[in-house]
Design an enzyme around this catalytic site. Structure first.
Site, PDB file in Angstrom:
ATOM      1  N   SER A  37       0.822  -1.212   0.000  1.00 40.57           N
ATOM      2  CA  SER A  37       0.000   0.000   0.000  1.00 40.57           C
ATOM      3  C   SER A  37       0.855   1.262   0.000  1.00 40.57           C
ATOM      4  CB  SER A  37      -0.900   0.024   1.235  1.00 40.57           C
ATOM      5  OG  SER A  37      -1.674  -1.149   1.307  1.00 40.57           O
TER       6      SER A  37
HETATM    7  N1  SAH Z   1      -0.302  -5.407   3.931  1.00 39.89           N
HETATM    8  C1  SAH Z   1       0.476  -5.701   2.740  1.00 39.89           C
HETATM    9  C2  SAH Z   1      -0.193  -5.298   1.453  1.00 39.89           C
HETATM   10  C3  SAH Z   1      -1.446  -6.013   1.219  1.00 39.89           C
HETATM   11  S1  SAH Z   1      -1.838  -6.369  -0.473  1.00 39.89           S
HETATM   12  C4  SAH Z   1       1.837  -5.059   2.802  1.00 39.89           C
HETATM   13  O1  SAH Z   1       2.124  -4.316   3.743  1.00 39.89           O
HETATM   14  O2  SAH Z   1       2.636  -5.316   1.896  1.00 39.89           O
HETATM   15  C5  SAH Z   1      -3.199  -7.436  -0.079  1.00 39.89           C
HETATM   16  C6  SAH Z   1      -2.745  -8.842   0.280  1.00 39.89           C
HETATM   17  O3  SAH Z   1      -3.902  -9.527   0.742  1.00 39.89           O
HETATM   18  C7  SAH Z   1      -2.220  -9.625  -0.907  1.00 39.89           C
HETATM   19  O4  SAH Z   1      -0.966 -10.143  -0.604  1.00 39.89           O
HETATM   20  C8  SAH Z   1      -3.266 -10.740  -1.080  1.00 39.89           C
HETATM   21  O5  SAH Z   1      -2.727 -11.953  -1.536  1.00 39.89           O
HETATM   22  C9  SAH Z   1      -3.793 -10.865   0.326  1.00 39.89           C
HETATM   23  N2  SAH Z   1      -5.106 -11.487   0.450  1.00 39.89           N
HETATM   24  C10 SAH Z   1      -6.216 -11.338  -0.310  1.00 39.89           C
HETATM   25  N3  SAH Z   1      -7.224 -12.095   0.161  1.00 39.89           N
HETATM   26  C11 SAH Z   1      -6.737 -12.734   1.272  1.00 39.89           C
HETATM   27  C12 SAH Z   1      -7.298 -13.664   2.200  1.00 39.89           C
HETATM   28  N4  SAH Z   1      -8.545 -14.099   2.110  1.00 39.89           N
HETATM   29  N5  SAH Z   1      -6.500 -14.103   3.196  1.00 39.89           N
HETATM   30  C13 SAH Z   1      -5.229 -13.699   3.314  1.00 39.89           C
HETATM   31  N6  SAH Z   1      -4.648 -12.829   2.463  1.00 39.89           N
HETATM   32  C14 SAH Z   1      -5.399 -12.358   1.456  1.00 39.89           C
END
Ligand code: SAH
Length: 214
Positions: free
Chosen positions: A63
Site C-alpha cells: 500500500s
Molecule cells: N499489507 C500488505 C499489502 C497487502 S496487499 C503489505 O504491507 O505489503 C493485499 C494482500 O492480501 C495480498 O498479498 C493478497 O494476496 C492478500 N489477500 C487477499 N485475500 C486474502 C485472504 N482471504 N487471506 C489472506 N490474504 C489475502
C-alpha cells in the site's frame, strides 16, 4: 545508497504523511524506522518511497505509505496489544505494527508471498510476527480474540469470523465496497457489547479473496 534511502524515507514521512495530518509521533517514528525499500524487489527500490502503491508480484501491491500510516493511526495502538492483519503481502504493514510495540499475527493466502514475507520479517528483526498461510477471511481463531484487526485487502463486507474474533473493547478496519472500486475504509468499534460502524473515506485496495471475501 543507505543514506539516500534514509533521506527518501524522511521526506516520505514529512511530505506524504505528516503534512496530510497524521501527526501521531509513534506512527511517524515507526515509519521512519522500517526500511520500506527492503520490502519490494530490488528493481523497484527507486519507487519504494514514492506516493503510490508498488507491485509485489501476483497482481498484489504494497500500500501507499500514507494509507499504511493512516490505518496504523486509526488503530489507536498501545504497546502490547494483539493485532491480527489479513493480507501480509510484503510484510511491510506487519513490520510497522511490530515497531509500534504490538503483538502481531498476520495471514496471507498466496504461498510465494507468505514464504517471502516470513523470511524477510525475521531477517529484518521482526521474528516475533506470527505468520500463517490460509484464507484470512476466517481469521485466526486459536490466537484470538484480538484487540485490533486490520484487513489490507478490500471485501464485499466485514467477514463475520473476524467480528467474532474482535475483543471488547476492540477496533477492526477493513476496506469495503465493489471489487477495486467504490471502496470505503470501514471502522468497526466494539465497546461495552455494542458495535459501532463508521466510514473513514474512500480507498483503493486489491481484492480480499476467500470464503467471506470475493
Ligand atoms: N499489507 C500488505 C499489502 C497487502 S496487499 C503489505 O504491507 O505489503 C493485499 C494482500 O492480501 C495480498 O498479498 C493478497 O494476496 C492478500 N489477500 C487477499 N485475500 C486474502 C485472504 N482471504 N487471506 C489472506 N490474504 C489475502
Amino acid at each position: 545508497m543507505r543514506v539516500d534511502m534514509r533521506r527518501s524515507r524522511e521526506r516520505m514521512v514529512r511530505e506524504q504523511i505528516e503534512a496530510r495530518g497524521v501527526r501521531d509521533p509513534r506512527v511517524l517514528a515507526a515509519m521512519r524506522r522500517v526500511p520500506r525499500h527492503l520490502f519490494v524487489d530490488e528493481a523497484l527500490h527507486g519507487q519504494a518511497y514514492a506516493d503510490h502503491p508498488v507491485p509485489i508480484g501476483f497482481g498484489q501491491t504494497i500500500s501507499q505509505p500514507y494509507i499504511v500510516a493512516l490505518m496504523t493511526w486509526y488503530l489507536e495502538l498501545e504497546p502490547g496489544m494483539s493485532v491480527l492483519e489479513i493480507g501480509t503481502g510484503s510484510g511491510y504493514q506487519a513490520a510497522v505494527l511490530d515497531e509500534m510495540g504490538a503483538r502481531v499475527w498476520t495471514v496471507e493466502r498466496i504461498p510465494e508471498l507468505y514464504d517471502a514475507a516470513r523470511v524477510r520479517l525475521s531477517r529484518l528483526g521482526h521474528a516475533g510476527v506470527r505468520c500463517k498461510l490460509d484464507d484470512g477471511t476466517l481469521g485466526w481463531p486459536e490466537a484470538g480474540p484480538f484487540d485490533r484487526i486490520l484487513v489490507t485487502a478490500g471485501g464485499p463486507d466485514v467477514p463475520l469470523p473476524l467480528l467474532a474474533q474482535l475483543a471488547d473493547p476492540g477496533i477492526l478496519l477493513i476496506p469495503v465496497g465493489g471489487s477495486r472500486r467504490d471502496q470505503q475504509l470501514v471502522m468497526v468499534r466494539r465497546q461495552g457489547g455494542e458495535l459501532l460502524r463508521e466510514n473513514k473515506g474512500g480507498v483503493v485496495f486489491v481484492d480480499l479473496v476467500g470464503r467471506h471475501g470475493w
